[in-house]
Design an enzyme around this catalytic site. Structure first.
Site, mmCIF file in Angstrom:
data_model
loop_
_atom_site.group_PDB
_atom_site.id
_atom_site.type_symbol
_atom_site.label_atom_id
_atom_site.label_comp_id
_atom_site.label_asym_id
_atom_site.label_seq_id
_atom_site.Cartn_x
_atom_site.Cartn_y
_atom_site.Cartn_z
ATOM 1 N N ASP A 123 0.817 -1.207 0.000
ATOM 2 C CA ASP A 123 0.000 0.000 0.000
ATOM 3 C C ASP A 123 0.856 1.264 0.000
ATOM 4 O OD1 ASP A 123 1.041 -0.040 2.506
ATOM 5 O OD2 ASP A 123 -0.868 -0.028 3.578
ATOM 6 N N GLU A 126 7.273 3.221 -1.241
ATOM 7 C CA GLU A 126 8.601 2.852 -0.770
ATOM 8 C C GLU A 126 8.817 1.340 -0.839
ATOM 9 O OE1 GLU A 126 9.560 4.388 3.087
ATOM 10 O OE2 GLU A 126 11.468 3.305 3.126
ATOM 11 N N THR A 127 7.847 0.584 -0.339
ATOM 12 C CA THR A 127 7.988 -0.872 -0.363
ATOM 13 C C THR A 127 8.030 -1.389 -1.798
ATOM 14 O OG1 THR A 127 6.715 -0.908 1.679
ATOM 15 C CG2 THR A 127 7.111 -3.013 0.645
ATOM 16 N N CYS A 164 11.496 -0.325 -15.572
ATOM 17 C CA CYS A 164 11.144 -0.936 -14.296
ATOM 18 C C CYS A 164 10.285 0.064 -13.516
ATOM 19 C CB CYS A 164 12.391 -1.333 -13.510
ATOM 20 S SG CYS A 164 13.245 0.035 -12.701
ATOM 21 N N CYS A 179 -5.594 7.906 0.313
ATOM 22 C CA CYS A 179 -6.370 6.931 1.082
ATOM 23 C C CYS A 179 -7.287 7.566 2.112
ATOM 24 C CB CYS A 179 -5.452 5.968 1.805
ATOM 25 S SG CYS A 179 -3.901 5.768 1.017
ATOM 26 N N CYS A 236 18.886 4.394 -15.032
ATOM 27 C CA CYS A 236 18.125 4.018 -13.837
ATOM 28 C C CYS A 236 19.017 3.202 -12.901
ATOM 29 C CB CYS A 236 16.889 3.209 -14.227
ATOM 30 S SG CYS A 236 16.011 2.528 -12.813
#
Lengths: 335, 67
Positions: A123, A126-127, A164, A179, A236
């Site tokens: 959600d 960052e992850t 990517c 959210c 990248c």
């Protein structure tokens, strides 16, 4: 037993079905998308499913997180644990490995290793950047998906083909806009999850998958899609010529972040630790109320905060969106 | 001017002339977006200079974080 996949095999062919049954798929996050994705994958007959989530089941999840029941919410079961029970009852043949953990740079590679495909059901950006780096480093396809309100989007990250996730998202945008204000409805969750699983099945069965970004607003009935090949960035740091995988090498620090729409902060200690929940529940008996314990966590009211302490040292502090305040409470409680 | 945005015809106010102004008009200027105009992706550093024309087919996808 084999006949359970008959209809799917008629469509996808024997070879495709075999590939699915031999696959290992990792689902990062077991909220709304993770629930929908995992149920489809397990019904499709994937050989091994690895699921990871840091959270526990709450009443506000039940509207869209299809694997969970009122009983799971009453018991405050970790999502990964509740999900495994349900998924295993759907398909006893799939090997399911569940992890109650926060996904971050120190554990992501271990989770991803040997996987056929990584499925995004997190959600936060960052992850996703962390998982994207692990995917690029180990050459594993990574199927991105996200939704808010009635709007959702997907993109298949294919190592060596097209941009990517880091090429497309080169900074972490603030999420407060989304959210908290917009909520989410379950039909868009199902659309995103379906797109992700369809793409995963195509990748597994050897179909040609293009680097196409897709979005859909299921309320306005608005669809967009574009081939984003042009956005491949040769410089990248995640997938370019010189690969540094920056999101796998971040410095250690206590990580605290605000949980989407929950007036709560999630805290992860800098190094994994094991909390003695029994001892803590005794220690804090007097100063807290509504103490509830299960094998995985402690839940109690402390001052104006509702606190969840996980065995692995993580915590969720409800009743504040102030990271410093939450860290203070955490330090006071766990030392 | 009239443009086609994600498959639907939109009438834009007069002051919206560039890609950057379109994003501001849609309140997406602070979000991560990918913009394609007449099947060609417009790179971020061209948002200010890229002029919109009547009849342009604009595809616009903005990133969200939830899941």
């Amino acid at each position: 037993m084999k006949s359970r996949y008959l209809k799917q095999e008629l469509f996808i062919g024997k070879t495709g079905q075999k590939k699915i049954e031999e696959s290992t798929i990792v689902v990062f996050g077991m909220g709304a998308l993770g629930s929908a994705i995992s149920e489809m994958l397990v019904r499709a007959g994937v050989g091994k499913l690895v699921i990871a989530d840091r959270d526990y089941v709450e009443w506000s999840n039940l509207q869209r997180q299809q694997l969970y029941t009122e009983d799971d919410a009453k018991k405050k079961l970790p999502k990964a644990v509740a999900a495994k029970q349900r998924l295993q009852s759907i398909n006893s043949q799939t090997i399911i490995k569940e992890h109650v953990m926060d996904i971050f740079f120190q554990n992501v590679e271990e989770l991803a290793e040997g996987a056929s495909i990584l499925m995004d059901a997190t959600d936060n950006f960052e992850t996703r950047l962390v998982i994207n780096d692990a995917a690029m480093k180990h050459n594993i396809p990574f199927v991105f998906g996200a939704c808010v309100g009635s709007y959702g989007m997907t993109y298949p990250v294919l190592p060596g083909k097209g941009p990517c996730f880091h090429c497309l998202v080169d900074y972490i945008p603030s999420q407060n806009v989304t959210c908290d204000t917009e909520g989410v409805i379950s039909p868009i969750v199902q659309w995103v999850a379906s797109m992700q699983v369809a793409q995963a099945m195509q990748i597994l069965s050897g179909e040609d998958v293009t680097p196409t970004l897709r979005s859909f607003d299921i309320w306005k009935m608005e669809h967009a899609e574009m081939n984003v090949e042009k956005l491949k960035n040769l410089d990248c740091p995640s997938c370019g010529i010189e690969r540094l995988h920056p999101f796998l090498t971040m410095e250690k620090h206590t990580k605290a972040d605000i949980l989407c729409g929950r007036d709560a902060v999630h805290i992860r200690p800098p190094v994994p630790r094991t909390l003695d929940l029994k001892y803590l529940s005794k220690q804090w008996e007097q100063q807290t109320t509504n103490m509830l314990a299960n094998a995985h966590l402690l839940s109690f009211q402390y001052e104006p905060y509702r606190v969840i302490l996980f065995k692995d040292g993580r915590a969720i502090i409800h009743g504040t969106a102030d990271i410093t305040m939450a860290k203070n409470v955490y330090t006071r409680l766990t030392g | 001017m009239k443009i086609e945005l994600n498959g639907k015809v939109h009438e834009l106010p007069e002051h919206v002339k560039t890609t950057a102004q379109l994003l501001a008009f849609l309140e997406l200027q602070n979000r991560i977006v990918i913009v394609e105009i007449n099947q060609d992706i417009v790179l971020k550093d061209k948002y200010e200079s890229h002029q919109l024309n009547t009849g342009d087919k604009v595809e616009l996808i903005h990133f969200v974080g939830g899941g």
